[in-house]
Write an enzyme that holds these catalytic residues in place. Structure first.
Site, PDB file in Angstrom:
ATOM      1  N   SER A  48       0.747  -1.112  -0.138  1.00  6.95           N
ATOM      2  CA  SER A  48      -0.025   0.043   0.040  1.00  6.95           C
ATOM      3  C   SER A  48       0.956   1.256  -0.084  1.00  6.95           C
ATOM      4  O   SER A  48       1.422   1.342  -0.936  1.00  6.95           O
ATOM      5  CB  SER A  48      -0.933  -0.335   1.140  1.00  6.95           C
ATOM      6  OG  SER A  48      -2.065   0.761   1.007  1.00  6.95           O
ATOM      7  N   ASP A 203      -5.764  -3.712  -2.150  1.00  5.69           N
ATOM      8  CA  ASP A 203      -4.648  -3.217  -1.252  1.00  5.69           C
ATOM      9  C   ASP A 203      -4.303  -4.350  -0.466  1.00  5.69           C
ATOM     10  O   ASP A 203      -4.872  -5.182   0.217  1.00  5.69           O
ATOM     11  CB  ASP A 203      -5.265  -2.046  -0.194  1.00  5.69           C
ATOM     12  CG  ASP A 203      -4.237  -1.246   0.671  1.00  5.69           C
ATOM     13  OD1 ASP A 203      -3.575  -1.979   0.994  1.00  5.69           O
ATOM     14  OD2 ASP A 203      -4.353  -0.233   0.478  1.00  5.69           O
TER      15      ASP A 203
END
Length: 357
Positions: A48, A203
Site C-alpha cells: 500500500s 490493497d
C-alpha cells in the site's frame, strides 16, 4: 551518510514498509535515519503506502531518494508549536478536505450525480475515488528501469480480490511497472481494484498490512536484518474519547496482523532448531500519535507530514543507536526486537494462542 565507525551491521538489510495511507510520511523519515546511519537496504518490500515509498526508494539512486520522497509527501515545517486543540482541529479539517476533494496527484472523488466529477472517464469497478492520477505521480518520481535494476531488490504485495490469495511482484523475478504499485494501494471501497495480468487486485493491507512473509519465507543463508516500519501501533494508551476509540480500532485491525505473523514465523523458525537462519526483525512502529485524529489516514497536510517524517527519523535513529554493536543481530533463529515503554530495545516472543488472564 555514516562515518567509517558507524557502518551497517554485518548482515544483509531488508526494509519492510506497511500500509497506512497518509501516515506513510513516517516511513520517509525512517529511511532518512537509515541513510544517515549508512544502513542502506539490499531489499525493500512494501504494501500500500509502503509500496509507494518502496518504489520511490528503489526507483531512484541513493542521492535522489530523499528529494523524491519529499516530492510525494511535501512536508511543511513550522518552527512554532500550536496548541494541541488547535492542532487537532487543523488535522480534522485537513482529513475532511481530503475526503471531500481528494488528494492532488493521488486520487480524485467520483460522483453519484453525474460524470463531471469523473474527469478521467475511468471504467474500473465502483469506488469512492479514482486513483488514475497516481500513475502520473509515480511516473514523475519512480524511474522504472532503476526500479528493476536490482539495487535494491523490490517486492510489492497485493491481494487477489476474487480468490483472496496474497500476491507478490518481485523485481528479482519479473519487471515491475507503476500499475503494480497502484494495485497494492487499492484499498476497497475507497479506491478501485486494479487488473494486472488477468487478476483483479486490491490493497495488500486487507490481508497483510506489514508484508513480513515475503522476507521471512526467503531469508537466505547469510544473517539478515529486517527493519520493519509499521505505521499503526499495536500498543497505545487506552482511548478516552470517541475519536480516540475510532483511531485505536484502526490501529488494532492492522497491527494485530503483524503480531500474528511474527508469532507464526517465530514458531516455524524455532521448529528448525540450530539449522534455522539467522534473522533479526527490528520492528519499529509509529507510536507518537497523541495528536493524530480518527481521520489520520486522510490527513495529507504538510504540517502533519512534517511531524510524521520527524517522528520516523527520530525513532529509527534511536533504534539504530541502541542496536548497533549490541550483539542482537546475527543470532541463530528469528529474533524480534521491539522498544519497551522505557525506550529499550529488547527481544520479544509472541504466543501462538490467546493468553490466559
Amino acid at each position: 551518510m555514516a562515518t567509517s565507525d558507524e557502518q551497517a551491521p554485518s548482515a544483509r538489510i531488508a526494509l519492510v514498509l506497511s500500509g497506512g495511507n497518509a501516515l506513510g510520511a513516517y516511513q520517509a523519515g525512517a529511511y532518512q535515519a537509515l541513510d544517515e546511519a549508512g544502513w542502506l537496504p539490499d531489499w525493500v518490500v512494501g504494501a500500500s503506502a509502503g509500496a509507494i515509498n518502496g518504489a520511490i526508494l528503489c526507483g531512484n539512486p541513493p542521492e535522489r531518494r530523499l528529494a523524491a520522497l519529499e516530492g510525494l509527501w511535501r512536508p511543511a515545517y513550522d518552527a512554532s508549536e500550536s496548541h494541541p486543540a488547535a492542532d487537532q482541529s487543523r488535522r480534522t479539517g485537513a482529513a475532511a478536505l481530503t475526503l471531500a476533494a481528494g488528494q492532488p496527484g493521488l486520487f480524485t472523488p467520483r460522483s453519484m450525480w453525474g460524470p463531471w466529477w469523473n474527469p478521467f472517464g475511468n471504467p474500473e469497478p465502483s469506488s469512492l475515488y479514482d486513483t488514475t492520477p497516481m500513475l502520473a505521480t509515480l511516473a514523475a518520481l519512480v524511474d522504472v528501469d532503476t526500479l528493476n535494476d536490482g539495487h535494491p531488490r523490490c517486492s510489492i504485495t497485493a491481494v487477489d480480490v476474487a480468490t483472496g490469495e496474497d500476491v507478490v511482484f518481485d523485481s528479482a523475478r519479473r519487471r515491475l511497472e507503476h500499475a503494480h504499485v497502484r494495485a497494492s494501494a487499492a484499498l476497497l471501497p475507497a479506491f478501485p481494484p486494479v487488473e494486472v495480468d488477468g487478476r483483479l487486485l486490491g490493497d495488500a493491507g486487507i490481508s497483510a498490512n506489514l508484508p513480513l512473509d515475503v522476507v521471512l519465507a526467503e531469508p537466505g543463508d547469510a544473517p539478515l536484518l529486517c527493519v520493519a516500519i509499521d505505521l499503526l501501533p499495536l500498543r497505545a494508551p487506552p482511548p478516552a474519547t470517541l475519536g480516540e476509540t475510532v483511531s485505536r480500532m484502526q490501529d488494532l485491525m492492522f497491527a494485530t496482523q503483524s503480531r500474528r505473523a511474527l508469532a507464526a514465523w517465530q514458531a516455524l523458525y524455532a521448529a528448525q532448531g540450530p539449522d534455522a537462519p539467522a534473522v533479526t526483525v527490528l520492528h519499529i512502529a509509529y507510536r507518537a500519535q497523541e495528536r493524530e485524529v480518527s481521520g489520520k489516514a486522510f490527513d495529507f497536510s504538510g504540517a502533519s507530514a512534517a511531524h510524521r517524517w520527524q517522528s520516523g527519523r527520530e525513532d529509527v535513529a534511536r533504534a539504530v543507536a541502541q542496536v548497533r554493536g549490541g550483539g542482537l543481530v546475527g543470532q541463530p533463529g528469528l529474533t524480534v526486537l521491539e522498544e519497551d515503554d522505557g525506550g529499550r530495545w529488547r527481544p520479544v516472543t509472541w504466543p501462538m494462542r490467546p493468553i490466559d488472564v
